[in-house]
Structure formats: structure tokens, C-alpha cells
Design an enzyme around this catalytic site. Structure first.
Site, short mmCIF file in Angstrom:
data_model
loop_
_atom_site.label_atom_id
_atom_site.label_comp_id
_atom_site.label_asym_id
_atom_site.label_seq_id
_atom_site.Cartn_x
_atom_site.Cartn_y
_atom_site.Cartn_z
N GLU A 102 -75.29 17.90 40.52
CA GLU A 102 -74.19 17.82 41.50
C GLU A 102 -74.22 16.52 42.29
O GLU A 102 -73.26 16.20 42.99
CB GLU A 102 -74.24 19.05 42.43
CG GLU A 102 -75.22 18.99 43.59
CD GLU A 102 -76.69 19.21 43.21
OE1 GLU A 102 -77.00 19.24 42.00
OE2 GLU A 102 -77.53 19.33 44.13
N HIS B 76 -80.72 17.00 40.02
CA HIS B 76 -79.51 17.44 40.71
C HIS B 76 -78.24 16.94 40.01
O HIS B 76 -77.75 15.86 40.35
CB HIS B 76 -79.51 16.89 42.14
CG HIS B 76 -80.49 17.55 43.04
ND1 HIS B 76 -80.18 18.67 43.76
CD2 HIS B 76 -81.78 17.24 43.34
CE1 HIS B 76 -81.24 19.03 44.49
NE2 HIS B 76 -82.22 18.19 44.24
N CYS C 82 -83.08 22.66 41.58
CA CYS C 82 -84.15 22.29 42.50
C CYS C 82 -84.72 23.53 43.19
O CYS C 82 -85.35 24.35 42.54
CB CYS C 82 -83.62 21.25 43.48
SG CYS C 82 -84.94 20.34 44.31
#
Lengths: 226, 84
Positions: A196, A194, A86
Site C-alpha cells: 500500500e 508494504h 506487516c
């Protein structure tokens, strides 16, 4: 494998990235403040999402000159694994470590959804645990994720197989549905989604885990060989 | 002392969603003559350099390195001498 998560003023996914390394990989990981000037002890570097320097001027434009970035560039040239997620992707673009630039989303909105992205290249250090064209559910959260590059660069990206992820239903206007790219050498990945945030059923998806698992597996293989 | 006025705009052909939205709004307001709207940035700098030429060289460098992203943006600037 030792990881560094770079922390800039305005980073807000640094803890998620740290947790992903701890929970998914059980590897040592440190937060590294942007004013630090040494990354020599690290094998993998993550530039997390957020709004470094409030996205002033352009997303990533100021972060790109943070003191730590000289070391990130050095690590990049040494072939170390670098993952920009990002805002981290935006910073890598601004730094010229990846080609292209980000524009405002074409609908002018901040988009916060879970998108389906496809693995377009599973022969990278970051995606080898996925199968080709595997569909992943990964969250996105950005206002400037509308990837742009000129035609010549796009041709090169395709030719070198640098397009790693594409959106199935392009949410932001990105050229050629691009969600993530690697550099020509293959050691730097920038992606808007994302991974994560997709490492546990509790978060709604586990599809991001293999990004981290691929990184570790490939690093181990390289280091077992040498 | 010099004052530099820097204008940063999207390159020709780069989609400008903000400009597009503003154009739509102007047309709604009845400004039918609006053919195109481009959004950009205006940056004003106060500079202490030995002369105008040096200021120009330095501002060009600033634009290339930081103020504009030349992948998607163009820039122009004007420099004028001002009293301290």
C-alpha cells in the site's frame, strides 16, 4: 467488491490501505474498529500495519484476541480474501491462520528501507497480475520481521508453493528469505513489505498496485462464474 | 491467593539476537567466562483460585494461549501461596 480495513489501537497504516483500495481499485471500503463483531458484508479484509497494543508481549499477540478476530477467523474459514501487511502478518501468525512466527530482526534494528522482493508464486489470488520471478520495489518498516518456522513447516510451505514473496537481499534474517506466505487454501496472504506504500510514482514505486488489482480481478472472475 | 512467576525463553536453537549482542558486550567488559546469553521474559501474576492445582492448570493454559508463543518460545512457571 467491498473491503474492510481493520483498525486496532496502534494501527498506523490503516489510512494507506484505505487509500489503496479507493485509489487503485475504486471499490467501496470501510474502516472496521477492532471491537466490532460483524464482517459479513465484506468480501475482502485487510489487517494493516502498525504497532497494535504497542507490540506489548509480542507483536500481534494481544491484537490476535481482539473481538473482531473471531470474525476474521470465520471469514478465513469461509474462504474470503484476507491480506495481513506487516503487523497484520504478525497478527495472522499469532492467530495461527498462517504458520510460523516472527523474531526480532537479526541486526536488532528497526529497518525502514525499500527492498527488492521477488514474486515466487504468481498463481495466487494476490499475485496473479505479476509475472513469475518479477522483481518489485516495496518498502519495509519493521523491527520484528525475521520470519521463522521449523524445518517440517518449511518443507510443507515449499511443497504447497506457499512462499509468495522472497527478499532479494535478506534484510532481517528471515528463514529462506521469506517475505510473504499464503495459507494452504490460498485465501490468506501475510507479507512484511508494504504494497500500500507502493501505489504511486509520488511514493517512489507503483509495484504494489498489482497486489490489490489481483485481488479484485480474481474476485470478479470467481463471482462472474457463479 | 497465589503468586505465579512465569519465565518465557526462546526455544533451543532459535536465534536470540539480543542475547548475542549482550554476550558480545559482556565479553568486551572482560567477562571471558560468558559462554552463552539468552534473553527471556519474566511475568508475575497474582491469582485468586481455590487451590494450587487449579492455579497450575490455569497458568499453563495462559502460557499456551497468550504468554508464550510456543512456535519459538518455551515457558516454565512457579506458583507459591501468598498472603492477601
Amino acid at each position: 467488491m467491498r473491503f474492510a480495513v481493520i483498525v486496532l489501537p496502534g494501527s498506523n497504516c490503516d489510512i494507506d490501505c484505505y487509500n489503496a483500495i479507493e485509489d487503485v481499485l475504486e471499490q467501496p471500503v470501510d474502516y472496521v474498529w477492532h471491537k466490532e463483531t460483524d464482517l459479513t458484508g465484506y468480501d475482502g479484509i485487510i489487517i494493516p500495519g502498525g504497532f497494535s497494543y504497542g507490540d506489548y508481549l509480542r507483536a500481534g499477540a494481544i491484537a490476535r484476541f481482539a473481538p473482531i478476530m473471531t470474525q476474521v477467523e470465520k471469514a478465513a474459514n469461509e474462504g474470503k480474501v484476507i491480506l495481513g501487511i506487516c503487523n497484520g502478518f504478525q497478527i495472522l501468525l499469532e492467530a495461527g491462520l498462517l504458520p510460523g512466527a516472527m523474531r526480532r530482526n537479526d541486526n536488532l534494528q528497526f529497518i525502514c528501507t525499500t527492498e527488492t522482493i521477488t514474486v515466487e508464486n504468481n498463481q495466487t489470488l494476490f499475485t496473479s497480475e505479476y509475472s513469475f520471478e518479477e522483481e518489485l520495489q516495496i518498502p519495509i518498516a519493521h523491527a520484528e520481521g525475521n520470519y521463522y518456522c521449523d524445518e517440517q513447516t518449511l518443507v510443507a510451505l515449499k511443497k504447497n508453493n506457499q512462499i509468495v514473496f522472497r527478499y532479494k537481499n535478506n534484510p532481517n534474517g528471515s528463514i529462506d528469505d521469506i517475505a510473504g506466505i499464503v495459507n494452504e487454501k490460498g485465501n490468506i496472504l501475510g507479507m512484511m513489505p508494504h504494497p500500500e506504500r507502493a501505489i504511486s510514482e509520488l511514493l517512489g514505486s507503483t509495484d504494489g498496485r498489482k497486489v490489490f488489482q489481483s485481488i479484485l480481478k480474481n474476485w470478479r472472475e470467481q463471482h462472474a462464474a457463479s | 491467593m497465589y503468586k505465579a512467576k512465569v519465565y518465557v525463553t526462546f526455544k533451543e536453537g532459535i536465534l536470540d539476537p539480543q542475547g548475542k549482542a549482550i554476550k558480545g558486550s559482556l565479553l568486551t567488559l572482560g567477562y571471558d567466562e560468558t559462554e552463552d546469553v539468552r534473553i527471556g521474559k519474566f511475568i508475575e501474576l497474582q491469582l485468586e483460585t481455590v487451590n494450587k492445582v487449579t492455579a497450575e492448570v490455569r497458568v499453563k493454559e495462559m502460557c499456551e494461549k497468550l504468554l508464550a508463543n510456543t512456535v519459538i518460545e518455551d515457558y516454565t512457571f512457579e506458583i507459591e501461596e501468598v498472603e492477601q
